[in-house]
Design a protein around this motif. Structure first.
Motif, PDB file in Angstrom:
ATOM      1  N   UNK A   1       1.035  -1.157   0.261  1.00  0.00           N
ATOM      2  CA  UNK A   1       0.082  -0.060  -0.099  1.00  0.00           C
ATOM      3  C   UNK A   1       1.018   1.343  -0.121  1.00  0.00           C
TER       4      UNK A   1
ATOM      5  N   UNK B   1       0.587   4.203  -1.099  1.00  0.00           N
ATOM      6  CA  UNK B   1       0.085   5.512  -0.709  1.00  0.00           C
ATOM      7  C   UNK B   1       0.118   5.606   0.916  1.00  0.00           C
ATOM      8  N   UNK B   2      -0.349   4.589   1.313  1.00  0.00           N
ATOM      9  CA  UNK B   2      -0.325   4.519   2.974  1.00  0.00           C
ATOM     10  C   UNK B   2       0.835   4.680   3.550  1.00  0.00           C
TER      11      UNK B   2
ATOM     12  N   UNK C   1       1.991   7.986   3.336  1.00  0.00           N
ATOM     13  CA  UNK C   1       1.387   8.866   4.336  1.00  0.00           C
ATOM     14  C   UNK C   1       1.898   8.635   5.496  1.00  0.00           C
TER      15      UNK C   1
ATOM     16  N   UNK D   1       4.884  11.110   5.311  1.00  0.00           N
ATOM     17  CA  UNK D   1       4.285  12.390   5.402  1.00  0.00           C
ATOM     18  C   UNK D   1       4.136  13.048   6.715  1.00  0.00           C
ATOM     19  N   UNK D   2       3.455  11.887   7.490  1.00  0.00           N
ATOM     20  CA  UNK D   2       3.207  12.505   8.823  1.00  0.00           C
ATOM     21  C   UNK D   2       4.286  12.850   9.764  1.00  0.00           C
TER      22      UNK D   2
ATOM     23  N   UNK E   1       5.985  15.899   8.598  1.00  0.00           N
ATOM     24  CA  UNK E   1       5.395  16.945   9.269  1.00  0.00           C
ATOM     25  C   UNK E   1       5.778  17.272  10.878  1.00  0.00           C
ATOM     26  N   UNK E   2       5.955  15.946  11.444  1.00  0.00           N
ATOM     27  CA  UNK E   2       6.230  16.108  13.019  1.00  0.00           C
ATOM     28  C   UNK E   2       7.431  16.412  13.215  1.00  0.00           C
TER      29      UNK E   2
ATOM     30  N   UNK F   1      -4.843   4.972  14.635  1.00  0.00           N
ATOM     31  CA  UNK F   1      -5.330   5.317  13.218  1.00  0.00           C
ATOM     32  C   UNK F   1      -4.685   4.403  12.188  1.00  0.00           C
ATOM     33  N   UNK F   2      -3.477   3.790  12.326  1.00  0.00           N
ATOM     34  CA  UNK F   2      -2.827   2.895  11.654  1.00  0.00           C
ATOM     35  C   UNK F   2      -3.132   1.610  11.891  1.00  0.00           C
TER      36      UNK F   2
ATOM     37  N   UNK G   1      -6.378   0.787  10.030  1.00  0.00           N
ATOM     38  CA  UNK G   1      -6.125   0.986   8.395  1.00  0.00           C
ATOM     39  C   UNK G   1      -5.400  -0.368   7.871  1.00  0.00           C
ATOM     40  N   UNK G   2      -5.848  -0.270   6.428  1.00  0.00           N
ATOM     41  CA  UNK G   2      -5.320  -1.448   5.947  1.00  0.00           C
ATOM     42  C   UNK G   2      -3.721  -1.349   5.573  1.00  0.00           C
ATOM     43  N   UNK G   3      -2.887  -1.370   6.499  1.00  0.00           N
ATOM     44  CA  UNK G   3      -1.345  -1.336   6.443  1.00  0.00           C
ATOM     45  C   UNK G   3      -0.795  -2.447   6.969  1.00  0.00           C
ATOM     46  N   UNK G   4       0.121  -3.016   6.425  1.00  0.00           N
ATOM     47  CA  UNK G   4       0.624  -4.384   6.812  1.00  0.00           C
ATOM     48  C   UNK G   4       1.944  -3.878   7.905  1.00  0.00           C
TER      49      UNK G   4
ATOM     50  N   UNK H   1       4.711  -2.346   6.405  1.00  0.00           N
ATOM     51  CA  UNK H   1       4.881  -1.132   6.009  1.00  0.00           C
ATOM     52  C   UNK H   1       4.542   0.008   6.939  1.00  0.00           C
TER      53      UNK H   1
END
Lengths: 264, 251
Positions: free
Chosen positions: A13, A15-16, A19, A22-23, A26-27, A102-103, A106-109, A112
């Protein structure tokens, strides 16, 4: 949307994963002084002290000025610190503020999630290292002997301490536990790992400690890449780093799989 | 035969401390249902939701989401679910837009899809003026709206709302009820937990009551209104409380 399959290439995934990066980007940019400026200023102070104050009174070591000898060790200490702080803080704060959920929903392995965390750790370590290198070059305190070997050591060591940081952050239940490894393990081993001295300077009964200390191989390898001076075969050090990555990676993956410190 | 939106068989959840929060829980939620999940504090509602969504590990038993095994095939199952948890679980320094956008990203939505969906939800939940504010700067009601927008960003088939109106004002509660009814009318399956019986009564088509980690009563809403005292009496009886308390409270 929910009927649409998540875009995946090679089962990932992307995009996941992007993300998570990206998060974390930002932190990190919420604390740029702590993340980047502090280690650069610290390195500048080391160059000043060892290059202009103390260094002039110390004889050459293996044909190199003392500041040239010390700077790779100082750079490695900062890389270790950046990697460990980045990975412990990102996982621990996710647990502490519970946004790890949140993670989890979500459909994250697990892979990932681990790679997402490690990527920002590597980025922060590489930026820290390149900044110190640039300062060193600007003040004629170092040069570059082998850029590929340099990058290998920065990236591999940041992965080792990124993984170690994740494991500690999963285990820790308070801020004090979070710093225990740094105080009792990382700092002492790094200082006896040859930052300020060669192995030949150590008393014979203490030399075994240097060879049994992974930090010695990290610092020795980085020093070889920067000034071409080493005291151990480079491939031995590289094997130690890769073996640590394999073992710590496996432990981290296993902890994510069983939900240790993550799931109720 | 219709595949249930949620199919739980013999779910058991024991924590590492030894506490058994859910024991031998079985229930089904049909697609398109508005399902009320009632129970006293500590009954196992949130634990059941956490097992469905992956926040908690399952000790034993089976959970399927639209026929997809939520443990073995967890990635496929999770893309079908949107969760609004009871407690705020966000990076409190992130902005409203970031929180909703990142969740879309975790679910694999590309930038264009996220932009359109995030803009729509921020507008829908009246968050436009607060879009660039950090979560920690918002009031309780605004925080709840952000959590709901985040749950809906990937347009899930199944929406799980764990006490979504706790601590929100009357206007938002009424607005939210309208919106949830619209979503349900469009075909979205909703599982709702709440301590407000009025909310369950008004919104839900099916109700299950959990006590001591087990389902003690389940059926269509109408079944809870066959005797005087309605849902309140049925709920208190099902959870083993004396009904006189309710009468005294009402008086």
């Amino acid at each position: 949307m929910s009927d649409v399959t998540i875009p995946r290439h090679m089962g990932i995934n992307w995009i996941g994963l992007g993300t998570i990066i990206r998060r974390e980007w930002s932190r990190v940019w919420r604390v740029p002084i702590q993340a980047f400026l502090a280690p650069w200023i610290s390195a500048l102070m080391f160059i000043f002290i060892f290059g202009f104050v103390v260094g002039g009174n110390i004889r050459l070591i293996a044909g190199h000025r003392y500041v040239e000898f010390v700077l790779p060790g100082v750079l490695m200490l900062n890389v270790v610190n950046a990697a460990f702080l980045q990975s412990t803080s990102q996982i621990y704060f996710q647990r502490f503020l519970r946004y790890i959920e949140e993670t989890l929903v979500a459909p994250l392995s697990y892979v990932e999630m681990i790679i997402g965390s490690l990527t920002m750790t590597i980025v922060r370590s590489v930026v820290t290292a390149l900044g110190i290198l640039a300062i060193g070059v600007a003040f004629h305190a170092t040069h570059m002997y082998n850029i590929f070997e340099f990058l290998f050591w920065i990236i591999s060591v940041s992965i080792v301490f990124g993984l170690l940081g994740i494991i500690i952050a999963l285990w820790a239940n308070n801020f004090e536990q979070l710093t225990m490894l740094n105080v009792f393990f990382i700092a002492p081993l790094s200082f006896v790992g040859g930052v300020f001295n060669t192995v030949s300077m150590l008393p014979p009964w203490l030399k075994w400690l240097a060879y049994a200390n992974p930090f010695f191989y990290f610092i020795n390898g980085l020093r070889d890449s920067m000034i071409g001076f080493d005291e151990a075969p480079p491939y031995l050090g590289m094997s130690v780093a890769l073996a640590l990555i394999a073992v710590l990676g496996l432990v981290t993956w296993r902890l994510f799989k069983i939900g240790y410190g993550l799931r109720e | 035969m219709t595949v249930p939106a949620i199919n739980i068989e013999h779910l058991r959840k024991a924590y590492r401390t030894g506490t058994v929060a859910v024991q031998d829980l079985s229930m089904q939620v049909q697609p398109g249902d508005f399902f009320g999940f009632l129970g006293p504090n500590g009954a196992g509602k949130s634990t059941t939701i956490h097992c469905i969504t992956g926040i908690a590990t399952v000790t034993s038993g089976k959970i399927e989401i639209f026929g997809v095994d939520a443990v073995k095939n967890y990635r496929e199952a999770r893309r079908l679910i949107g969760l609004s948890p009871q407690e705020f679980n966000v990076d409190t320094f992130a902005t409203v837009t970031q929180i909703v956008d990142w969740m879309g990203g975790y679910f694999g939505m590309n930038a264009a899809q996220r932009k359109s969906r995030v803009d729509m939800l921020i507008q829908r939940f009246d968050l436009t003026a607060h879009a660039k504010k950090q979560f920690r700067e918002l009031s309780g009601g605004l925080k709840r709206r952000v959590i709901l927008a985040r749950a809906l960003v990937h347009d899930p088939k199944l929406l799980i709302l764990d006490e979504p109106t706790a601590g929100v004002d009357v206007e938002l509660r009424l607005d939210l009820w309208r919106y949830l009814q619209e979503l349900n009318a469009e075909g979205k399956t909703i599982l709702l937990t709440s301590h407000y019986l009025e909310e369950i009564e008004r919104l839900c088509k099916t109700i299950a009551v959990i006590a001591g980690g087990k389902i003690v009563r389940q059926g269509p809403k109408e079944d809870f209104f066959t005797v005087p005292g309605g849902l309140e009496k049925a709920y208190l009886e099902a959870t083993g409380h004396k009904v006189e308390h309710a009468a005294a409270g009402a008086a």
